[in-house]
Design an enzyme around this catalytic site. Structure first.
Site, PDB file in Angstrom:
ATOM      1  N   GLY A   1       4.392  -8.374   9.229  1.00 32.89           N
ATOM      2  CA  GLY A   1       2.967  -8.194   9.493  1.00 32.89           C
ATOM      3  C   GLY A   1       2.536  -8.100  10.933  1.00 32.89           C
ATOM      4  O   GLY A   1       1.369  -7.809  11.217  1.00 32.89           O
TER       5      GLY A   1
ATOM      6  N   GLU B   1      10.253 -10.862   8.232  1.00 30.41           N
ATOM      7  CA  GLU B   1      10.438  -9.524   7.633  1.00 30.41           C
ATOM      8  C   GLU B   1       9.619  -8.467   8.368  1.00 30.41           C
ATOM      9  O   GLU B   1       8.752  -7.825   7.779  1.00 30.41           O
ATOM     10  CB  GLU B   1       9.969  -9.549   6.169  1.00 30.41           C
ATOM     11  CG  GLU B   1      10.620 -10.581   5.294  1.00 30.41           C
ATOM     12  CD  GLU B   1       9.901 -10.729   3.943  1.00 30.41           C
ATOM     13  OE1 GLU B   1       8.823 -10.132   3.736  1.00 30.41           O
ATOM     14  OE2 GLU B   1      10.435 -11.457   3.096  1.00 30.41           O
ATOM     15  N   PRO B   2       9.860  -8.271   9.663  1.00 32.90           N
ATOM     16  CA  PRO B   2       9.038  -7.314  10.397  1.00 32.90           C
ATOM     17  C   PRO B   2       9.437  -5.868  10.110  1.00 32.90           C
ATOM     18  O   PRO B   2      10.623  -5.556  10.015  1.00 32.90           O
ATOM     19  CB  PRO B   2       9.336  -7.660  11.853  1.00 32.90           C
ATOM     20  CG  PRO B   2      10.750  -8.147  11.812  1.00 32.90           C
ATOM     21  CD  PRO B   2      10.926  -8.840  10.492  1.00 32.90           C
TER      22      PRO B   2
ATOM     23  N   ARG C   1      -0.946   8.379   7.186  1.00 27.79           N
ATOM     24  CA  ARG C   1      -1.703   7.180   7.572  1.00 27.79           C
ATOM     25  C   ARG C   1      -3.157   7.457   7.978  1.00 27.79           C
ATOM     26  O   ARG C   1      -4.047   6.724   7.559  1.00 27.79           O
ATOM     27  CB  ARG C   1      -0.985   6.414   8.693  1.00 27.79           C
ATOM     28  CG  ARG C   1       0.444   5.970   8.336  1.00 27.79           C
ATOM     29  CD  ARG C   1       1.000   4.938   9.300  1.00 27.79           C
ATOM     30  NE  ARG C   1       0.317   3.675   9.160  1.00 27.79           N
ATOM     31  CZ  ARG C   1      -0.613   3.252   9.962  1.00 27.79           C
ATOM     32  NH1 ARG C   1      -0.950   3.950  11.024  1.00 27.79           N
ATOM     33  NH2 ARG C   1      -1.212   2.103   9.747  1.00 27.79           N
TER      34      ARG C   1
ATOM     35  N   TYR D   1      -5.514   5.360   5.528  1.00 30.63           N
ATOM     36  CA  TYR D   1      -6.029   4.072   6.041  1.00 30.63           C
ATOM     37  C   TYR D   1      -7.058   4.257   7.157  1.00 30.63           C
ATOM     38  O   TYR D   1      -7.330   3.310   7.877  1.00 30.63           O
ATOM     39  CB  TYR D   1      -4.887   3.231   6.616  1.00 30.63           C
ATOM     40  CG  TYR D   1      -3.649   3.132   5.762  1.00 30.63           C
ATOM     41  CD1 TYR D   1      -3.681   2.481   4.540  1.00 30.63           C
ATOM     42  CD2 TYR D   1      -2.439   3.671   6.196  1.00 30.63           C
ATOM     43  CE1 TYR D   1      -2.529   2.371   3.772  1.00 30.63           C
ATOM     44  CE2 TYR D   1      -1.289   3.568   5.433  1.00 30.63           C
ATOM     45  CZ  TYR D   1      -1.346   2.920   4.219  1.00 30.63           C
ATOM     46  OH  TYR D   1      -0.209   2.809   3.465  1.00 30.63           O
TER      47      TYR D   1
ATOM     48  N   CYS E   1      -4.082  22.086   1.823  1.00 29.75           N
ATOM     49  CA  CYS E   1      -5.388  22.413   1.244  1.00 29.75           C
ATOM     50  C   CYS E   1      -6.137  21.167   0.780  1.00 29.75           C
ATOM     51  O   CYS E   1      -6.310  20.947  -0.430  1.00 29.75           O
ATOM     52  CB  CYS E   1      -5.199  23.379   0.081  1.00 29.75           C
ATOM     53  SG  CYS E   1      -4.378  24.863   0.621  1.00 29.75           S
TER      54      CYS E   1
ATOM     55  N   TYR F   1       6.130   3.689   8.625  1.00 26.54           N
ATOM     56  CA  TYR F   1       5.333   4.257   7.530  1.00 26.54           C
ATOM     57  C   TYR F   1       4.930   5.705   7.840  1.00 26.54           C
ATOM     58  O   TYR F   1       3.824   6.147   7.523  1.00 26.54           O
ATOM     59  CB  TYR F   1       4.103   3.372   7.232  1.00 26.54           C
ATOM     60  CG  TYR F   1       4.481   1.919   7.036  1.00 26.54           C
ATOM     61  CD1 TYR F   1       5.163   1.529   5.894  1.00 26.54           C
ATOM     62  CD2 TYR F   1       4.214   0.949   8.009  1.00 26.54           C
ATOM     63  CE1 TYR F   1       5.558   0.207   5.721  1.00 26.54           C
ATOM     64  CE2 TYR F   1       4.606  -0.370   7.843  1.00 26.54           C
ATOM     65  CZ  TYR F   1       5.283  -0.737   6.687  1.00 26.54           C
ATOM     66  OH  TYR F   1       5.674  -2.043   6.527  1.00 26.54           O
TER      67      TYR F   1
HETATM   68  N1  LLP Z   1       7.415  -7.979   3.811  1.00 23.51           N
HETATM   69  C1  LLP Z   1       6.751  -7.573   2.709  1.00 23.51           C
HETATM   70  C2  LLP Z   1       6.915  -8.325   1.476  1.00 23.51           C
HETATM   71  C3  LLP Z   1       5.930  -6.443   2.778  1.00 23.51           C
HETATM   72  O1  LLP Z   1       5.275  -6.047   1.693  1.00 23.51           O
HETATM   73  C4  LLP Z   1       5.802  -5.723   3.993  1.00 23.51           C
HETATM   74  C5  LLP Z   1       4.974  -4.533   4.083  1.00 23.51           C
HETATM   75  C6  LLP Z   1       6.524  -6.191   5.113  1.00 23.51           C
HETATM   76  C7  LLP Z   1       7.313  -7.313   4.980  1.00 23.51           C
HETATM   77  C8  LLP Z   1       6.487  -5.498   6.430  1.00 23.51           C
HETATM   78  O2  LLP Z   1       5.227  -5.532   7.004  1.00 23.51           O
HETATM   79  P1  LLP Z   1       5.030  -5.014   8.512  1.00 23.51           P
HETATM   80  O3  LLP Z   1       5.789  -5.954   9.417  1.00 23.51           O
HETATM   81  O4  LLP Z   1       5.531  -3.644   8.587  1.00 23.51           O
HETATM   82  O5  LLP Z   1       3.566  -5.114   8.723  1.00 23.51           O
HETATM   83  N2  LLP Z   1       1.938   1.770   4.663  1.00 23.51           N
HETATM   84  C9  LLP Z   1       1.092   0.815   5.348  1.00 23.51           C
HETATM   85  C10 LLP Z   1       1.728  -0.541   5.469  1.00 23.51           C
HETATM   86  C11 LLP Z   1       2.186  -1.127   4.149  1.00 23.51           C
HETATM   87  C12 LLP Z   1       2.871  -2.446   4.295  1.00 23.51           C
HETATM   88  C13 LLP Z   1       3.595  -2.823   3.064  1.00 23.51           C
HETATM   89  N3  LLP Z   1       4.304  -4.041   3.127  1.00 23.51           N
HETATM   90  C14 LLP Z   1       0.721   1.390   6.702  1.00 23.51           C
HETATM   91  O6  LLP Z   1       1.146   2.493   7.021  1.00 23.51           O
HETATM   92  O7  LLP Z   1      -0.017   0.773   7.463  1.00 23.51           O
END
Ligand code: LLP
Length: 424
Positions: free
Chosen positions: A238, A285-286, A324, A328, A354, A383
């Site tokens: 996150g 879990e980055p 994206r 979003y 289109c 992403y």
């Molecule tokens: N762990 C779990 C259980 C998750 O569901 C996610 C992301 C992460 C870790 C990694 O999160 P991060 O560190 O990347 O923020 N497609 C969207 C983001 C979807 C995130 C899904 N889960 C975007 O483009 O912003």
């Protein structure tokens, strides 16, 4: 920090010119900086060094084999969310004992694949899933390592489509229901309770929601440790990145001026004092933090179309390559690959698909692009390609990985013939 910079007005990736890569490999084109990937891993790894910790890269954010291999070589673990991702990380050389299998809807086949691959843990999101895992483990004569995903009900105040840690979301198990669930799980013959997990959302740019959620979890984590001997606490991913001043944020000077922006050292400074006393392995879990600013998407300008009110810059990449902005309302900085002189002009940057939603920027002050000019959509490493589609029968672009002055084609561009594979 990242390794994209301007040299005499031309965009460089590490020691190579972006425009020469575009010339050689065509556009649209994804380009990743390997040094940036390695550097991001190292920074987080160093910040967490005082803890027994495992970085499980969130494979969903970028699952190119060469990217995964870069992290595997560094000793990274992986968080996978499907059989496909598990297959990829194993191919990239991942250590199964650093793989965490997440997701609300694992199929029977996926659970069996995870068990046979000897993953470190399943992250379980519901009681029916727990029973399913127990039954499959029994059939395979194995004990399934598990951790429940707790929903701490903390609002990460990020975009509605990427917030996950409140009861309005499908994710995790409500905080209040978790202890009786662990008690029931401990009685199942083929389940081994190994840890506990949370993940509150994505693109979180303030450390406070992480601190709040961890603080809320601590008493629960301590109870689980004493009752069930859990080994780890997984605090999810996150960590947010810089989208607005993406290019500038590649320099140390920028970070000196913007001290409050979230980065690994700040994240660790706030969280370590809370986590260290637990005496557990801490898993993170980055995804976005590791790859987001390490990748760009290059497009070529096809046409300038002036309507009554608007200046449309029509480029050869589309929402099919980077969804994206339209999904979003996200902002990606747009940088000319070669210097463009002249006054900035309010523009919409749009693709050939289109759909009115096929855009990268609306009413943004941009250099006066002309036919043939290249642009870089910054911070597209997370992403980006993974969410690409073949809508409008568009082949997916190539992906290039650069290290110093060397570039490899990490993924070939799809051809229109590739698109017919499997069809009759
Ligand atoms: N762990 C779990 C259980 C998750 O569901 C996610 C992301 C992460 C870790 C990694 O999160 P991060 O560190 O990347 O923020 N497609 C969207 C983001 C979807 C995130 C899904 N889960 C975007 O483009 O912003």
């Amino acid at each position: 920090m990242h390794h994209f910079h301007l040299k005499n007005g031309s965009l460089q990736v590490e020691g190579l010119s972006v425009s020469s890569l575009a010339q050689k490999h065509g556009t649209p084109l994804y380009i990743y900086s390997q040094t940036t990937l390695e550097n991001h891993f190292d920074r987080l790894d160093q910040a967490l060094a005082p803890l027994d910790h495992v970085i499980c890269f969130a494979t969903k954010s970028n699952c190119n084999l060469s990217v995964l291999r870069t992290f595997a070589k560094k000793g990274s673990g992986f968080d996978v969310t499907s059989a496909g991702e598990l297959y990829r990380v194993l191919k990239a050389g991942a250590d199964p004992q650093k793989i965490s299998f997440v997701g609300v809807g694992k199929t029977e086949a996926e659970i069996a694949y995870g068990l046979k691959s000897n993953v470190y843990t399943f992250i379980v999101e519901s009681e029916p899933e727990l029973h399913q895992i127990n039954a499959i483990a029994k059939k395979l004569k194995k004990r399934a390592p598990i951790a429940f995903r707790v929903n701490p009900n903390v609002d990460a105040k990020t975009h509605a489509k990427i917030t996950t840690g409140t009861y309005a979301n499908k994710f995790g198990i409500a905080f209040e229901e978790i202890e009786p669930l662990y008690a029931r799980a401990s009685k199942l013959s083929n389940i081994e309770i190994r840890g506990v997990q949370m993940h509150i959302g994505s693109q979180i740019t303030d450390v406070k929601p992480f601190v709040l959620a961890v603080k809320k979890m601590i008493p629960l984590v301590q109870t689980l440790k004493s009752k069930y001997g859990i080994q780890f606490f997984d605090i999810g991913g996150g960590m947010g990145i810089i989208y607005k001043e993406a290019l500038a944020s590649g320099t140390p000077q920028w970070w000196k001026k913007n001290k409050k922006v979230l980065h690994p050292a700040l994240y660790a400074k706030e969280l370590l004092p809370l986590l260290k006393p637990l005496g557990l392995r801490i898993v993170v879990e980055p995804g976005r933090y590791m790859v987001g600013n390490a990748g760009i998407l290059i497009a070529e300008t096809l046409y300038i179309k002036k309507t009554g009110k608007k200046n449309f810059v029509i480029v050869d990449t589309a929402m099919t390559e980077l969804i994206r902005p339209t999904l979003y309302e996200s902002y990606h900085e747009i940088v000319p690959v070669n210097k463009i002189t002249g006054k900035e002009i309010s523009s919409d940057v749009v693709g050939p698909v289109c759909e009115s939603g096929d855009y990268f920027a609306k009413d943004r002050m941009l250099a006066p692009y002309k036919k043939g000019d290249l642009m870089a959509l910054m911070s597209a490493g997370a992403y980006g390609f993974v969410m690409a589609s073949n809508y409008n029968a568009r082949p997916r672009p190539a992906e290039i990985l650069v290290k110093g002055k060397k570039a490899i084609v990490a993924r070939k561009r799809e051809t229109i013939q590739d698109l017919l594979r499997g069809e009759v």
